[in-house]
Design a protein around this motif. Structure first.
Motif, PDB file in Angstrom:
ATOM      1  N   VAL A  33       0.853  -1.188   0.000  1.00  0.00           N
ATOM      2  CA  VAL A  33       0.000   0.000   0.000  1.00  0.00           C
ATOM      3  C   VAL A  33       0.889   1.239   0.000  1.00  0.00           C
ATOM      4  O   VAL A  33       2.093   1.169   0.251  1.00  0.00           O
ATOM      5  CB  VAL A  33      -0.957   0.021   1.215  1.00  0.00           C
ATOM      6  N   GLY A  34       0.266   2.368  -0.248  1.00  0.00           N
ATOM      7  CA  GLY A  34       0.989   3.625  -0.248  1.00  0.00           C
ATOM      8  C   GLY A  34       0.362   4.598  -1.219  1.00  0.00           C
ATOM      9  O   GLY A  34      -0.497   4.227  -2.028  1.00  0.00           O
ATOM     10  N   THR A 175      -8.911  -4.500  -8.503  1.00  0.00           N
ATOM     11  CA  THR A 175     -10.306  -4.038  -8.440  1.00  0.00           C
ATOM     12  C   THR A 175     -10.452  -2.564  -8.812  1.00  0.00           C
ATOM     13  O   THR A 175     -11.567  -2.037  -8.796  1.00  0.00           O
ATOM     14  CB  THR A 175     -10.880  -4.249  -7.019  1.00  0.00           C
ATOM     15  N   SER A 176      -9.358  -1.891  -9.169  1.00  0.00           N
ATOM     16  CA  SER A 176      -9.431  -0.437  -9.357  1.00  0.00           C
ATOM     17  C   SER A 176     -10.239  -0.036 -10.582  1.00  0.00           C
ATOM     18  O   SER A 176     -10.764   1.072 -10.650  1.00  0.00           O
ATOM     19  CB  SER A 176      -8.022   0.155  -9.450  1.00  0.00           C
ATOM     20  N   ALA A 177     -10.351  -0.929 -11.574  1.00  0.00           N
ATOM     21  CA  ALA A 177     -11.099  -0.595 -12.793  1.00  0.00           C
ATOM     22  C   ALA A 177     -12.557  -1.070 -12.733  1.00  0.00           C
ATOM     23  O   ALA A 177     -13.277  -0.973 -13.725  1.00  0.00           O
ATOM     24  CB  ALA A 177     -10.406  -1.202 -14.014  1.00  0.00           C
ATOM     25  N   LEU A 178     -12.974  -1.567 -11.574  1.00  0.00           N
ATOM     26  CA  LEU A 178     -14.302  -2.167 -11.465  1.00  0.00           C
ATOM     27  C   LEU A 178     -15.305  -1.223 -10.813  1.00  0.00           C
ATOM     28  O   LEU A 178     -14.949  -0.408  -9.957  1.00  0.00           O
ATOM     29  CB  LEU A 178     -14.225  -3.450 -10.624  1.00  0.00           C
ATOM     30  N   GLU A 185     -16.870  -9.661  -5.763  1.00  0.00           N
ATOM     31  CA  GLU A 185     -16.750 -10.977  -6.386  1.00  0.00           C
ATOM     32  C   GLU A 185     -15.298 -11.299  -6.727  1.00  0.00           C
ATOM     33  O   GLU A 185     -14.877 -12.461  -6.674  1.00  0.00           O
ATOM     34  CB  GLU A 185     -17.635 -11.058  -7.636  1.00  0.00           C
ATOM     35  N   VAL A 186     -14.511 -10.286  -7.063  1.00  0.00           N
ATOM     36  CA  VAL A 186     -13.089 -10.506  -7.350  1.00  0.00           C
ATOM     37  C   VAL A 186     -12.317 -10.735  -6.054  1.00  0.00           C
ATOM     38  O   VAL A 186     -11.481 -11.644  -5.962  1.00  0.00           O
ATOM     39  CB  VAL A 186     -12.501  -9.317  -8.138  1.00  0.00           C
ATOM     40  N   LEU A 187     -12.607  -9.933  -5.035  1.00  0.00           N
ATOM     41  CA  LEU A 187     -11.928 -10.115  -3.749  1.00  0.00           C
ATOM     42  C   LEU A 187     -12.242 -11.479  -3.145  1.00  0.00           C
ATOM     43  O   LEU A 187     -11.394 -12.082  -2.475  1.00  0.00           O
ATOM     44  CB  LEU A 187     -12.325  -9.004  -2.782  1.00  0.00           C
ATOM     45  N   ALA A 188     -13.447 -11.999  -3.398  1.00  0.00           N
ATOM     46  CA  ALA A 188     -13.806 -13.321  -2.873  1.00  0.00           C
ATOM     47  C   ALA A 188     -12.923 -14.407  -3.479  1.00  0.00           C
ATOM     48  O   ALA A 188     -12.483 -15.335  -2.777  1.00  0.00           O
ATOM     49  CB  ALA A 188     -15.279 -13.614  -3.150  1.00  0.00           C
ATOM     50  N   VAL A 189     -12.637 -14.307  -4.774  1.00  0.00           N
ATOM     51  CA  VAL A 189     -11.753 -15.272  -5.426  1.00  0.00           C
ATOM     52  C   VAL A 189     -10.341 -15.169  -4.841  1.00  0.00           C
ATOM     53  O   VAL A 189      -9.695 -16.193  -4.553  1.00  0.00           O
ATOM     54  CB  VAL A 189     -11.720 -15.038  -6.950  1.00  0.00           C
ATOM     55  N   HIS A 205      -5.724  -0.847  -2.899  1.00  0.00           N
ATOM     56  CA  HIS A 205      -6.209   0.285  -2.113  1.00  0.00           C
ATOM     57  C   HIS A 205      -7.422  -0.135  -1.291  1.00  0.00           C
ATOM     58  O   HIS A 205      -8.074   0.707  -0.671  1.00  0.00           O
ATOM     59  CB  HIS A 205      -6.575   1.457  -3.032  1.00  0.00           C
ATOM     60  N   GLU A 206      -7.730  -1.444  -1.288  1.00  0.00           N
ATOM     61  CA  GLU A 206      -8.867  -1.960  -0.513  1.00  0.00           C
ATOM     62  C   GLU A 206      -8.397  -2.279   0.907  1.00  0.00           C
ATOM     63  O   GLU A 206      -7.864  -3.358   1.185  1.00  0.00           O
ATOM     64  CB  GLU A 206      -9.435  -3.215  -1.180  1.00  0.00           C
TER      65      GLU A 206
END
Length: 252
Positions: A33-34, A175-178, A185-189, A205-206
């Motif tokens: 992160v940063g 996930t930044s473009a979602l 759903e992506v973070l779950a995978v 950045h999540e």
């Protein structure tokens, strides 16, 4: 699994990375992160040879990445073919999917396995179908990628990377473009991969996801790692002033 020592990288006269040192153990999940411009994406790209480093060294699975020691004992660049062999063992998931629009979902997943790793098509297709099941898209095998939502496309991109059976997975802000409703759903995978013991380095950045999944949080600023530790420590009692500033902005 990963050892980066004194890694430096510039683009022209702009220094992006300065003496970055990073170790990642097998099965560890590290989230970087940063602030924007800290060098996170560039560092990630050096870890699979997408960007050549100016100095220092990177080892993945104990093997020098992008370099080798010749018979005279000097460090020289690996051939393009040898670097491709190394990169085949490192999965990379980009912000913007980078799927082939002229191929079906299934073809996107098995194609590189046959072309790069020379596995049989029947085995590659069978494994691709298995991976589509893992990411919840078994019913989309024959669809064209352009017909999918952004979250679905990113899950296909993850399955495509996994199809190479990598030892290491790298994620650059996946996930930044979602749209917000597709992020989960992506973070779950990715959460399932972490639970399965996959070695992962994630630029994200999540912060909620980072707290939950990371074994270690690495904070970068101005091309350097300024802090590293378990999420509970970094979020609750950051040691560096720049870390405190960054977290106060993103958690406000």
């Amino acid at each position: 699994m990963v050892q980066a020592v004194n890694v430096c990288k510039s683009f022209g006269d702009k220094r992006i990375l300065t003496d970055v040192n990073l170790e990642v153990a097998r099965g560890e999940v590290v989230v970087m992160v940063g602030p924007s411009g800290a060098g996170k994406t560039t560092m990630l790209r050096t870890l699979n040879g997408l960007e050549a480093i100016d100095s220092g060294e990177i080892r993945v699975n104990g093997e020098l990445l992008g370099q080798r020691v010749n018979k005279q004992g000097k460090l020289v660049e690996r051939s393009a073919r040898d670097l491709a062999r190394q990169r085949a063992n490192i999965g990379f998931v980009f912000q913007h999917f980078n799927l082939f629009p002229h191929m079906s979902v299934l073809e996107n997943i098995w194609h590189a396995v046959v072309e790069v790793k020379h596995e049989s098509k029947s085995e590659a297709v069978a494994y691709a179908r298995e991976l589509l099941g893992r990411v919840g898209l078994a019913d989309k095998a024959d669809a064209r990628t352009r017909s999918l939502s952004g979250g679905q496309q990113q899950r296909v991109a993850i399955a495509r990377a996994l199809a190479m059976r990598p030892a290491l997975m790298l994620f650059d802000e996946p996930t930044s473009a979602l749209d917000p409703e597709m992020v989960g759903e992506v973070l779950a995978v990715m959460r399932d991969l972490a639970n399965a013991g996959m070695t992962m380095i994630i630029v994200s950045h999540e912060m909620g996801f980072t707290r939950e999944v990371a074994d270690r949080v690495v904070v970068m600023d101005a091309g350097r790692i300024i802090e590293s530790g378990p999420p509970a420590q970094v979020f609750a009692t950051p040691q560096h002033e720049r870390t405190r500033q960054f977290l106060s902005n993103v958690l406000a």
